[in-house]
Write a protein that holds these residues in place. Structure first.
Motif, mmCIF file in Angstrom:
data_model
loop_
_atom_site.group_PDB
_atom_site.id
_atom_site.type_symbol
_atom_site.label_atom_id
_atom_site.label_comp_id
_atom_site.label_asym_id
_atom_site.label_seq_id
_atom_site.Cartn_x
_atom_site.Cartn_y
_atom_site.Cartn_z
ATOM 1 N N GLU A 198 0.839 -1.197 0.000
ATOM 2 C CA GLU A 198 0.000 0.000 0.000
ATOM 3 C C GLU A 198 0.873 1.246 0.000
ATOM 4 O O GLU A 198 2.057 1.200 0.369
ATOM 5 N N LEU A 199 0.297 2.357 -0.435
ATOM 6 C CA LEU A 199 0.996 3.636 -0.432
ATOM 7 C C LEU A 199 1.094 4.167 1.000
ATOM 8 O O LEU A 199 0.260 3.849 1.858
ATOM 9 N N CYS A 200 2.120 4.970 1.242
ATOM 10 C CA CYS A 200 2.330 5.503 2.588
ATOM 11 C C CYS A 200 2.882 6.918 2.506
ATOM 12 O O CYS A 200 3.429 7.334 1.475
ATOM 13 N N ALA B 144 4.718 0.897 1.010
ATOM 14 C CA ALA B 144 5.155 0.050 2.112
ATOM 15 C C ALA B 144 4.656 -1.372 1.916
ATOM 16 O O ALA B 144 3.575 -1.608 1.352
ATOM 17 N N ILE B 145 5.455 -2.336 2.422
ATOM 18 C CA ILE B 145 5.096 -3.751 2.458
ATOM 19 C C ILE B 145 4.854 -4.093 3.916
ATOM 20 O O ILE B 145 5.796 -4.159 4.715
ATOM 21 N N ARG B 146 3.590 -4.329 4.288
ATOM 22 C CA ARG B 146 3.227 -4.563 5.677
ATOM 23 C C ARG B 146 2.809 -6.026 5.870
ATOM 24 O O ARG B 146 2.101 -6.595 5.036
ATOM 25 N N PHE B 147 3.231 -6.601 7.000
ATOM 26 C CA PHE B 147 2.865 -7.961 7.372
ATOM 27 C C PHE B 147 1.871 -7.926 8.524
ATOM 28 O O PHE B 147 1.793 -6.948 9.283
ATOM 29 N N THR C 30 7.907 -3.685 8.811
ATOM 30 C CA THR C 30 7.311 -3.018 7.661
ATOM 31 C C THR C 30 8.423 -2.448 6.802
ATOM 32 O O THR C 30 9.258 -1.665 7.277
ATOM 33 N N TYR C 31 8.437 -2.827 5.523
ATOM 34 C CA TYR C 31 9.459 -2.358 4.586
ATOM 35 C C TYR C 31 8.899 -1.163 3.826
ATOM 36 O O TYR C 31 7.833 -1.266 3.189
ATOM 37 N N VAL C 32 9.616 -0.048 3.893
ATOM 38 C CA VAL C 32 9.209 1.168 3.196
ATOM 39 C C VAL C 32 10.166 1.379 2.031
ATOM 40 O O VAL C 32 11.398 1.460 2.219
ATOM 41 N N LEU C 33 9.596 1.476 0.837
ATOM 42 C CA LEU C 33 10.380 1.651 -0.392
ATOM 43 C C LEU C 33 9.879 2.889 -1.118
ATOM 44 O O LEU C 33 8.745 3.333 -0.925
#
Length: 259
Positions: free
Chosen positions: A69-71, A80-83, A90-93
């Motif tokens: 999702e966008l962040c 971001a890739i959230r689990f 949480t990985y923010v790219l």
């Protein structure tokens, strides 16, 4: 989950096609600074390297049980890739442009096996609906191929309505004879000109007169019938001798007209 580092390194750098690849900015876990990394997406695994030419990945993200999702972030075009777990990272790219960000979000959202399972279920549901819409409950999909029969339409459905084929005239000496047709009640056309009968059918052409065979020809024909040669070579030899004899007689008459 235990992962083999050598197997992962080989899979990340092998020649298998990647679903997506390119540079992204990755925010650190302890420090909020962004670092430029080379990312490679293969299946449900997202590898990232320090440089594009690196032989071993710095890390890998298994894209199962996560959402993309966008962040809001200091960097533009961030996502971001959230689990789902409470202690999960949480990985923010961040991408370099809007198009690159949309491409990565779409690819990462479709990388998990959960998404593939949903797609397969949806396709199966659509297939079942298509089968139900067909007559007979989709015999071609559920029944065996041998039990399925196509529906007949047109002349094939009622074969008794097909027009009858015209009768073939009987043959005499291998040739059809019009005068021997079943219709014997009609009179032959002796005028020599084309005409039509009462039903509008054209009269057949008149037959040429038959040549009567001489006694010598009848005798030779009878002898040939008695001999009844069984091979083409014997027939060829017999007729060849007869042609040669006739040619010799013709040459003698040409030389001496008195003969």
């Amino acid at each position: 989950m235990k992962l083999n580092e050598r197997s992962l390194a080989f899979y990340a750098t092998c020649d298998s096609p990647a679903d997506n690849a390119g540079f992204l900015y990755k925010r650190g876990e302890r420090h909020t600074a962004y670092h430029r990394r080379w990312f490679v997406l293969k299946g449900n695994m997202l590898f990232y390297f320090e440089e594009r030419e690196s032989r071993e990945p710095v890390g890998v993200i298994v894209l199962e049980g996560c959402t993309v999702e966008l962040c809001d972030s200091a960097e533009e075009f961030a996502f971001a890739i959230r689990f789902g777990g409470a202690k999960s990272r949480t990985y923010v790219l961040a991408a370099e442009s809007q198009a690159v960000m949309e491409s990565w979000v779409k690819s990462l959202s479709r990388a998990s096996f959960d998404y593939m399972r949903l797609v397969v279920r949806e396709l199966e549901k659509q297939l079942e609906e298509m089968c139900r819409a067909q007559d007979g409950g989709c015999r071609g999909c559920q029944g065996s191929s041998g039990s399925w029969k196509p529906k007949l339409s047109g002349p094939e459905r009622c074969p008794e309505r097909l027009p009858a084929l015209p009768a073939v005239p009987p043959k005499e000496n291998g040739c059809a004879v019009w005068n021997n047709a079943p219709r014997v009640d009609r009179l032959p056309n002796t005028s020599g000109c084309g005409g039509h009968d009462g039903e509008g059918n054209p009269w057949p052409p008149p037959l040429p007169p038959r040549r009567r065979a001489s006694s010598s020809e009848a005798g030779s024909a009878g002898a040939a019938a008695v001999e009844s040669p069984s091979s083409f070579c014997q027939l060829h030899e017999q007729y060849g001798q007869e042609v040669a004899r006739l040619r010799q007689n013709w040459l003698k008459k040409q030389r001496d007209p008195r003969l």
